[in-house]
Design an enzyme around this catalytic site. Structure first.
Site, PDB file in Angstrom:
ATOM      1  N   LYS A  35      39.278  44.682  22.581  1.00  0.00           N
ATOM      2  CA  LYS A  35      40.161  46.228  23.465  1.00  0.00           C
ATOM      3  C   LYS A  35      40.975  45.004  24.092  1.00  0.00           C
ATOM      4  CE  LYS A  35      35.718  46.237  26.433  1.00  0.00           C
ATOM      5  NZ  LYS A  35      34.906  46.799  26.685  1.00  0.00           N
ATOM      6  N   TYR A 255      56.528  37.362  52.703  1.00  0.00           N
ATOM      7  CA  TYR A 255      56.586  37.938  53.337  1.00  0.00           C
ATOM      8  C   TYR A 255      54.866  38.139  54.198  1.00  0.00           C
ATOM      9  CZ  TYR A 255      59.855  40.640  49.976  1.00  0.00           C
ATOM     10  OH  TYR A 255      60.599  40.863  49.369  1.00  0.00           O
TER      11      TYR A 255
HETATM   12  C1  PLP Z   1      33.590  44.927  26.116  1.00  0.00           C
HETATM   13  C2  PLP Z   1      32.523  46.174  25.741  1.00  0.00           C
HETATM   14  C3  PLP Z   1      31.421  45.227  24.826  1.00  0.00           C
HETATM   15  C4  PLP Z   1      31.926  43.529  25.646  1.00  0.00           C
HETATM   16  O1  PLP Z   1      31.865  42.891  26.828  1.00  0.00           O
HETATM   17  P1  PLP Z   1      31.692  41.392  27.346  1.00  0.00           P
HETATM   18  O2  PLP Z   1      31.176  40.793  28.154  1.00  0.00           O
HETATM   19  O3  PLP Z   1      33.602  41.307  27.256  1.00  0.00           O
HETATM   20  O4  PLP Z   1      31.835  40.423  26.343  1.00  0.00           O
HETATM   21  C5  PLP Z   1      31.180  45.010  24.790  1.00  0.00           C
HETATM   22  N1  PLP Z   1      30.690  46.419  24.241  1.00  0.00           N
HETATM   23  C6  PLP Z   1      31.220  47.680  24.456  1.00  0.00           C
HETATM   24  C7  PLP Z   1      30.459  48.985  24.823  1.00  0.00           C
HETATM   25  C8  PLP Z   1      31.898  46.821  25.564  1.00  0.00           C
HETATM   26  O5  PLP Z   1      32.452  48.603  26.464  1.00  0.00           O
END
Ligand code: PLP
Length: 358
Positions: A35, A255
């Site tokens: 994702k 800044y």
């Molecule tokens: C994002 C997500 C993962 C992966 O998590 P990590 O900590 O990056 O390994 C797994 N399961 C779900 C439901 C997620 O939303």
């Protein structure tokens, strides 16, 4: 023309990490979580490099469509499922597998197009209290899915851990026990573990593990680096020095003039800033690598530039390479200097950063 700021993505490191996760969870299938543009690493290219994964998981249907357009034929799971009929039709067309976590999603499936067929992951809320059926609604939801012709039987079963990155937190064992109890006697394949759980709680691995961060070589634990888990960093964020000057003691930089030279200082200006996704709120003394040597920031991070105190790094020229994180400088350390988690830094690199696969 070489881009000033680039994120190089090591395919070899990605494959190494996938293999390391396979060794860690040798009896489980791997659902590679890609994702948020594969945590900033480039969705299609990462999925192609991870062709050996057993399935992919994304948060949004648009991300799934990008994967199908890129020729990915493995199962793709929508981790939050779908939210209207149009998305359900899109999911049928894209052959996406669905997480079902709410009564509204059961209603959508009841009204599914006649010939549609879905692999469904029924989600139990074991204490994260974000998505999923509460334990007292779980059996009714399962029974409802069992009656639907559009749902492959038996449905698969999943939950998500809230505290696996803090292994001493008692919540994880409670969540695991609750999941076990709710699923006792059910046949469907099961999935619980994110990166943290699959390393810290081997008993959570079940049929499918769902690593995201670990694939990218980064540790989810506050007190460990990816290297401690046998992982290699996949993304290295680089830029170059674009100006050099000598400051006298008492002169300040950037800044707000927040940083003042305490000695004669060789100041280097590098082309990266919060407009590229480098965090603005890093504490003073945050380090970068200049030509392979550690050197601290000087002054505030601006939109397009940072200042670096290179007084102790000899022979720096304009054009010298600066590493912001990645090889030689764990992103976990930069995240801790910025008061955030590596997830946010990785998926926050901006549009103008050139992402190069090597
Ligand atoms: C994002 C997500 C993962 C992966 O998590 P990590 O900590 O990056 O390994 C797994 N399961 C779900 C439901 C997620 O939303």
């Amino acid at each position: 023309m070489r881009a000033l700021v680039s994120a190089t993505i090591s395919i070899a490191a990605l494959r190494h990490n996938l293999a390391a996760i396979r060794r860690q969870a040798s009896r489980s299938k791997i659902m590679a979580v890609v994702k948020a543009n594969a945590y900033g690493h480039g969705l299609a290219a990462v999925a192609q490099a991870l062709g050996e994964a057993d399935a992919f998981a994304v948060a949004r249907i648009e991300e799934g469509l990008v994967l199908r357009s890129a020729g990915i034929t493995r199962p793709i799971v929508l981790l939050e499922g779908v939210f209207d009929c149009e998305q359900l039709a899109g999911a049928a067309q894209g052959r996406f597998d669905l997480v079902v976590h709410s009564a509204e999603q059961l209603d959508l499936l009841r009204a599914a197009p006649a010939r549609a067929r879905f692999t469904v992951w029924l989600k139990l809320d074991t204490g994260m209290n974000r998505l999923g059926f509460r334990p007292n609604r779980f059996e009714a939801a399962r029974a409802a899915l069992a009656r639907l012709a559009c749902v492959e039987q038996p449905v698969r079963l999943c939950t998500h851990m809230a505290n696996a990155d803090t292994p001493e937190h008692p919540g994880t064992l409670q969540q695991l026990a609750l999941f076990e109890r709710a699923c006792a006697g059910l046949l469907g394949e099961r999935s619980v573990a994110n990166s943290a759980a699959l390393f810290a709680f081997p008993q959570s691995q079940c049929d499918w593990v769902r690593p995201g961060l670990a694939l990218f070589g980064v540790s989810p634990f506050g007190d460990k680096l990816g290297a401690d888990l046998g992982l290699l960093p996949v993304m290295t964020l680089r830029t170059r020095i674009i100006a050099l000057k000598t400051l006298e003691a008492g002169e300040s930089v950037g800044y707000g003039s927040l940083w003042t030279a305490r000695r004669r200082t060789r100041l280097a200006i590098a082309a990266v800033g919060y407009g590229d996704g480098y965090p603005r709120n890093v504490i003073s003394n945050t380090q970068v690598l200049v030509a392979g040597r550690r050197a601290p920031l000087a002054g505030r991070v601006s939109m397009d530039m940072i200042g670096i105190d290179t007084t102790d790094v000899p022979d720096i020229q304009c054009g010298a390479e600066v590493v912001l994180w990645g090889e030689g400088l764990p992103v976990e350390r930069v995240a801790s200097c910025a008061g955030t988690v590596p997830y946010e830094l990785l998926c926050g690199i901006s549009q103008r950063v050139a992402v190069d696969l090597i």
